[in-house]
Design an enzyme around this catalytic site. Sequence first.
Site, PDB file in Angstrom:
ATOM      1  N   GLU A 357       0.791  -1.231   0.000  1.00 54.72           N
ATOM      2  CA  GLU A 357       0.000   0.000   0.000  1.00 54.72           C
ATOM      3  C   GLU A 357       0.827   1.286   0.000  1.00 54.72           C
ATOM      4  O   GLU A 357       0.589   2.195   0.788  1.00 54.72           O
ATOM      5  CB  GLU A 357      -0.949  -0.011   1.204  1.00 54.72           C
ATOM      6  CG  GLU A 357      -1.916  -1.166   1.154  1.00 54.72           C
ATOM      7  CD  GLU A 357      -2.912  -1.132   2.286  1.00 54.72           C
ATOM      8  OE1 GLU A 357      -4.102  -1.233   1.986  1.00 54.72           O
ATOM      9  OE2 GLU A 357      -2.523  -1.019   3.456  1.00 54.72           O
TER      10      GLU A 357
HETATM   11  C1  ACM Z   1      -2.001  -5.623   3.646  1.00 56.55           C
HETATM   12  O1  ACM Z   1      -3.030  -6.190   3.989  1.00 56.55           O
HETATM   13  N1  ACM Z   1      -2.018  -4.318   3.456  1.00 56.55           N
HETATM   14  C2  ACM Z   1      -0.770  -6.358   3.425  1.00 56.55           C
END
Ligand code: ACM
EC number: 3.2.1.52
Length: 551
Positions: A357
């Site tokens: 992310e």
């Molecule tokens: C994640 O669930 N952002 C690895």
Amino acid sequence: MKSTVTPPGGRRGRRLKLTGLAALMVVTGTLTTAAAADRPAAPGASRVAVPLDRVVPAPVSVRPDAGTVFTLGAGDAIQASAGSADARAAADLLGSVLRRPTGYELPVTELRPGARADGIRIVLGGPNEVTHPEGYQLDVTKDAVTLRADRRAGLMNGVATLRQLLPVRVDARGRVDGPWTVAGGRVLDHPRYAYRGSMLDVARTFLPEKAVKRYIDTIARYKINYLHLHLTDDQGWRVEITSRPELTRIGGSSGLAGVTKGFYTKAQYASIVQYAWARGITVIPEIEGPDHAHAALASYAELNCDGTAPPVYSGFLKSDDGRLCVEKPVTYTFMDQVIGELATMTPGPYIHIGGDETQGRTPAQITEYFRKVSALVIKHGKKPIGWQESLPGLTPKGATATFWINGVNNDEVVAAGKAGAKIVMAPATEAYLDMKYTPEKPEYPTGNTWAGSTTVQDAYSWRPEAVLKGLPASAVTGVAAPLFTDTVFGYDTTEHLAFPRLLAIAELGWTREAGLNWTSFRERLAAQGPRLRQDGVNYYRAPGVPWPYGS
Ligand code: ACM
């Protein structure tokens, strides 16, 4: 919320169609009491011996010897191959499991070559039919239980199986009556995958050392061999780094909603690592970056692009201010120090470098960050492992990445897999333990929904090698079940989300494909209920599983 990404095609967009799975061969057999001359079977022993195949994860092969039952006696010893620290470690683990319920002394002694088969014997090396490095052979006769393996991991796996073959009462938290029977026969077993992982997010919700050890106790029952600790995130920094004391003084002072703060001292971290290792589990520490790094940025102003440290963060969502300044050289000096200390504290081969992310960066910046950080991991003698988004910065050969979401960079993952990278499958839609079991809120107050809800059967009904089209099966090195704690406030709810779903993921990681069968699994899973209950594990009595009385 940890993710702003929704899997394309909807929550169940890539639900697999399962066809042609061979039914698990269920071995049945009526056990009758052995007429042992020198080792009398306990009255009724035949009725209480657990069938050899009632094990999670399902073993490769089971050959019952109908009519034979071993009964552990008060005078028995656990004999371990002379001079083998590994055999001794497995014997110690077994002894620590058995002494409490049986009240027997069960001394660990040296196994002498040529000694008469008697009691429990843990043999490293020596003739056995299993060639896999993590495999084991378990033989049960009326006089002895003999566990053989070529390596420590195999012995640890065999201990996990033997534990499940003893009566349910073996998991009682105090002393109870026997008989302590094991059904006669042979188990030959080995895992399908090398990596069978569980990830615990101790950054958002800090879990104290004692809770993590309890978690280790439970996952070790099911032959999980890696515990990935998500040690840093926006909400907190959870491990002491001597050269960077503000990380724990400031970064450890926050937590989700401001109530779940804390950190592990170096001694506590070492104790967790050792506790896991004594149970066959290798700890993988994660230092998250370049995003999800608010706790580090609040601790050291220099890591921020504008040179100003934000206040600590205790919100639920990803912090907008949690981004390391990837252009600054001090960022890599910092990572060098952190990774260097962590490598010294971590005997296992891996350091996880995060990578999920990332926002507002160019692909070149991401690649450069992971190229530099993975080089630091290698410099300090460890192997880098990252979330799938880190792959462009890793050298494929020798790299491992955790696949968690479909549709973000599938092509990169496939290309890396073809070039030699190992991929751990942890698809959020099936393997994330923080998803709710059902969409109904009152049934369970905690748990995420961004990847949908996941029943136990959902967690069981996917296939690691079918998750990502085009990825060679040989690139799949295993499975992992992450548990993010953005909706979890304590250990009770952690357990409630993890168990029993983790058992489904454990079986996918261990059992060969022909042995995977939901009907068989749910029966064997149900038999784990009373064991977990007796051990005080707050598991979810999920519908659709025939939990017996007492669970
Ligand atoms: C994640 O669930 N952002 C690895």
